[in-house]
Write an enzyme that holds these catalytic residues in place. Sequence first.
Site, PDB file in Angstrom:
ATOM      1  N   HIS A 182       4.160  -1.715  -2.166  1.00  0.00           N
ATOM      2  CA  HIS A 182       4.122  -2.227  -3.534  1.00  0.00           C
ATOM      3  C   HIS A 182       5.534  -2.287  -4.146  1.00  0.00           C
ATOM      4  O   HIS A 182       5.915  -3.283  -4.749  1.00  0.00           O
ATOM      5  CB  HIS A 182       3.202  -1.301  -4.349  1.00  0.00           C
ATOM      6  CG  HIS A 182       3.008  -1.705  -5.768  1.00  0.00           C
ATOM      7  ND1 HIS A 182       2.485  -0.862  -6.704  1.00  0.00           N
ATOM      8  CD2 HIS A 182       3.275  -2.854  -6.429  1.00  0.00           C
ATOM      9  CE1 HIS A 182       2.417  -1.463  -7.876  1.00  0.00           C
ATOM     10  NE2 HIS A 182       2.897  -2.675  -7.743  1.00  0.00           N
ATOM     11  N   GLU A 237       7.366  -5.098  -2.665  1.00  0.00           N
ATOM     12  CA  GLU A 237       6.892  -6.375  -3.218  1.00  0.00           C
ATOM     13  C   GLU A 237       7.652  -6.685  -4.513  1.00  0.00           C
ATOM     14  O   GLU A 237       8.115  -7.800  -4.734  1.00  0.00           O
ATOM     15  CB  GLU A 237       5.377  -6.296  -3.471  1.00  0.00           C
ATOM     16  CG  GLU A 237       4.785  -7.479  -4.215  1.00  0.00           C
ATOM     17  CD  GLU A 237       4.020  -7.066  -5.466  1.00  0.00           C
ATOM     18  OE1 GLU A 237       4.406  -7.519  -6.555  1.00  0.00           O
ATOM     19  OE2 GLU A 237       3.045  -6.286  -5.356  1.00  0.00           O
ATOM     20  N   HIS A 238       7.800  -5.680  -5.376  1.00  0.00           N
ATOM     21  CA  HIS A 238       8.582  -5.889  -6.605  1.00  0.00           C
ATOM     22  C   HIS A 238      10.055  -6.144  -6.265  1.00  0.00           C
ATOM     23  O   HIS A 238      10.702  -6.990  -6.861  1.00  0.00           O
ATOM     24  CB  HIS A 238       8.541  -4.630  -7.481  1.00  0.00           C
ATOM     25  CG  HIS A 238       7.294  -4.476  -8.285  1.00  0.00           C
ATOM     26  ND1 HIS A 238       7.312  -4.411  -9.650  1.00  0.00           N
ATOM     27  CD2 HIS A 238       5.996  -4.369  -7.920  1.00  0.00           C
ATOM     28  CE1 HIS A 238       6.077  -4.258 -10.100  1.00  0.00           C
ATOM     29  NE2 HIS A 238       5.260  -4.230  -9.073  1.00  0.00           N
ATOM     30  N   GLU A 271      12.836  -0.407  -9.567  1.00  0.00           N
ATOM     31  CA  GLU A 271      11.455  -0.844  -9.319  1.00  0.00           C
ATOM     32  C   GLU A 271      10.578   0.303  -8.846  1.00  0.00           C
ATOM     33  O   GLU A 271       9.378   0.290  -9.085  1.00  0.00           O
ATOM     34  CB  GLU A 271      11.436  -1.972  -8.290  1.00  0.00           C
ATOM     35  CG  GLU A 271      12.169  -3.220  -8.743  1.00  0.00           C
ATOM     36  CD  GLU A 271      11.595  -3.821 -10.022  1.00  0.00           C
ATOM     37  OE1 GLU A 271      10.367  -3.775 -10.212  1.00  0.00           O
ATOM     38  OE2 GLU A 271      12.398  -4.317 -10.842  1.00  0.00           O
ATOM     39  N   GLU A 296       3.727   1.775 -13.648  1.00  0.00           N
ATOM     40  CA  GLU A 296       2.532   0.942 -13.474  1.00  0.00           C
ATOM     41  C   GLU A 296       1.405   1.789 -12.875  1.00  0.00           C
ATOM     42  O   GLU A 296       0.269   1.751 -13.331  1.00  0.00           O
ATOM     43  CB  GLU A 296       2.888  -0.229 -12.548  1.00  0.00           C
ATOM     44  CG  GLU A 296       1.745  -1.213 -12.323  1.00  0.00           C
ATOM     45  CD  GLU A 296       2.062  -2.228 -11.216  1.00  0.00           C
ATOM     46  OE1 GLU A 296       3.253  -2.450 -10.906  1.00  0.00           O
ATOM     47  OE2 GLU A 296       1.108  -2.794 -10.666  1.00  0.00           O
TER      48      GLU A 296
HETATM   49 ZN   LIG Z   1       3.144  -3.926  -9.391  1.00  0.00          ZN
END
Ligand SMILES: [Zn+2]
Length: 965
Positions: free
Chosen positions: A61, A64-65, A137, A158
């Site tokens: 994840h 991905e960012h 991130e 998040e």
């Molecule tokens: Zn995310």
Amino acid sequence: MDMHGFHLVREESLREVGGTARLWKHAATGAEILSICNSDENKSFGVSFRTPPKDSTGVAHILEHSVLCGSDKYPVKEPFTELLKSSLQTFLNAMTYPDKTCYPVASCNLSDFYNLIDVYLDAVFHPRIDENVLRQEGWHIEPEETGKWQYKGVVYNEMKGVYSSPESVLQEQCQHAVFPDTLYSLDSGGDPAKIPGLTFEAFRAFHAAYYHPSNARFFFWGDDPEEARLARLEKELAPYAFRKVDSAVPLQPRFTAPRRADVSYAASGEGTEKSHAAVNWMLCETRDTEEMLVLDMLEHIMAGLPGSPLRKALMDSGLGEDIAGCGLERELRQAYFSMGLLSVAREDAPAMERLMLDTLAELADKGVPGQAVQAALNTLEFALRENNTGSLPRGLVAMFESLSDWLYDGDPIAPLAWEKPLASVKARLASGEKVFENAIRRWFLDNPHRVLVVASPEAGLAEARQKEEDARLETLRASMTAGERVRVEEEAALLREEQQRPDSQEALDTVPSLGREDMPEKNAVIPKALSSVSGVTVLTHELDTTGIVYARLAFRLSAVPARLLPLLVLYARSLTEMGTRRRGFVELGFDIAARTGGLGGTPTVFTRLADGAPVPLLLISSKCTRENIAGMAGLMEEILCEPNFDDRERFLQMVLEEKARMEQSAVPSGNALVRLRLGGRLSLAGRINEEMTGVSALVWLRALAERAEQDWPSVLADLNALHGCVVRGDGAVVDITGDPGLLRESEPVLADIVCRLPAGPLSAAELAFQPLPAGELLSAPAQVNYVGLGMNLRETGYVYSGAHSVVLRHLRMAYLWDRVRVQGGAYGCSAMYSRSTGSFVFVSYRDPNVRATLDVYRGAARYLAGLRLSEADITRAVVGAIGDMDHYMLPGAKGAAGFAQWLAGESDEDRQRIREEMLGASLSDFHDFAPYLERALMSAVPCVLGGASAAAVAEAEGWTKTIIL
Ligand SMILES: [Zn+2]
């Protein structure tokens, strides 16, 4: 056949995708492309990698960012944001799944489409993933002014938000419990407690291992030339050779006996919350398309309608308040089914499981009723033929469908070809095979791979987690030398510095963008024709809807008294979910599903553009194929003319369900609640909306649950009173979308319903409300906040110009993004202006801060007043704003938009003028807007949904505290 270094493996003409599907293989690397050529102007592209994680640090994840934070060719901090600012994209995002990471884009404009592809390909294969990117991130240590250390980071934050939602906790834990022996037992998104364990070396190694063409699957869809697709990828793949990538996703072995798993979620500490529980069954592999189709239909039979046996048994049992679980989960290598109850006592969980098994056994033994089979078959077939993918491009939905086999080295084309398995299931049913009864036995009753997951509230868990985190950081700090401590502080300062340093113009200019001259000059006009049929107002939108008619009846809500507004949502549901004078709700539900693509009522507030006056309406919407027009109209008439609200038990169930839904979504969609609440202060239309669907409605629902128990006659009287003042012929409007033949057939039939309703105008209700608090905390046990600030711009004498949509877009995408997301660590932030009411609302999403965010909002006018922007930057904002205006819509959505334009009194000339103002925007528009915003900010009102940290600010500021959870 060979082309551009690719070899054609397979070619198939597919009616389901309206064209040809070709599978190409890159000779040098083994990379595969699924290339679909059809007439869809909404061109889609995606590259997906198999990214099985080995721990729950969230590496997939975070990566991905991170790959979207600058690359070799596009050395800006956030090419992704630059594209959002300046593209006509109809889709641009990236997502991490438990076993894959996908980078999809879509656009209707060919050069824009290739710009997006360029940036995405460079991002995934040549990202600049340095330590600062991981810190920003992923995670880093942030020393606060008080000297205390804290973890921060976009994904860290998040995931804290995700972990503070009990429903997300239940869902994630169900997945882990079904697949205890595979990578699906890990959280690819990242467990906040584990994220700080991710090292830079592991982070970079993950990219090196998996982001390789030999581990990639490329996808194209649409009306763009195929050869260019291959040529573009040939260029990208040229430097690579084949590599064996170890990323296979193993199969979970089937359990030999059912299991149970107990987990905790953070409770508010009030001690009144109950557990949430779900029973999960592991099913077949998702590549088995025919069995998956059977399971899709079986899901509809078991739980698709309010009267479906499993759903009904659970709700009737009174063990819990609403249905829990994701139903049929088809995104992993093996499918599973998850269902249970929210707010169930922990000790009742086994009884719930027993009840579900008994219900399924009865269904298998007695046989699935023919009506239920018909309803399931029609619902599925309608959905497949309509292919209504909402705001997602059809191409991308096809890509994900295809990956259900392709990702596991299977066939990319088979999952798209649904006609054959559908015909086969129909034939099996016609031959008398007990398809669903057998599936119930095989996958549910005789399947030992079953696990009951119970998530129970743990008071003080949020605090305990925070304490644990604080203690961990304290231990870490104590173990460090003075020099090491200084380094941590320096690193945080360096990160801040880097975040605040703007990209150079030279770097920004590398990001490809369209110019103003590339923008279509004319707005796309939605057809609207107004007529009177037997005295009824009928609005039609002539569009090619591939044989489906979209119909709506709209009733004015102007006679509804203020006190009954919060009942409207439930009343609307009651029309289709409580049965009629003719039959009970179970049978009605079957009939609706067998004849239509859905039928339902929704109260909605539109606003008149000229003066912001509210136009609250009840919409009764449905859709069907040609042969069912009369049937659909008959159903509409039945629910409107012969409703039956007498079933107290059924209504009480719906109240509890609605209340549970609102409570469950309160924190995950806290930004929507805050926006509604602030909107309620800023205009009458906003207030009506907040009364119907906001915090007011939630508070009211809680009281209603009690009243329905104790004083049912008064509730029944309210429902009948609402019906009497809503469903009337006067002022009702029929709105239809379809091709000329469909319109011609449905117009008289639908107008006829209105003619048969009670007539005679009613006087409008006086709407008087208690004022909402100025400065409010919506208190909930959340680890993150949703920070809002609302004001009315119109009251400052402001007059809207299309150019200001460009200004607002820049404010959102540059100013708020940089400060609230990048520097503040919030997941997102929006600024919305309503042209009709003049209300202007800022809201952040999953925000660790309160004060800092409010300060950013308050500084917005000053920022705009002093802004210097290059012509290129302004053009980017213009392109982005036009992209918003031209957002892609499927035919049904177009009709709905046309209806809204008509109600608002927005003419095509208005829209064209606004477009021209947007296209002509200049820096002076940014400066002109600033003083109005400045004046409005002086009387702006804050509203924050959050937990302890927000409560401290609220207390210091003297805000009103409203406990919502
Ligand atoms: Zn995310």
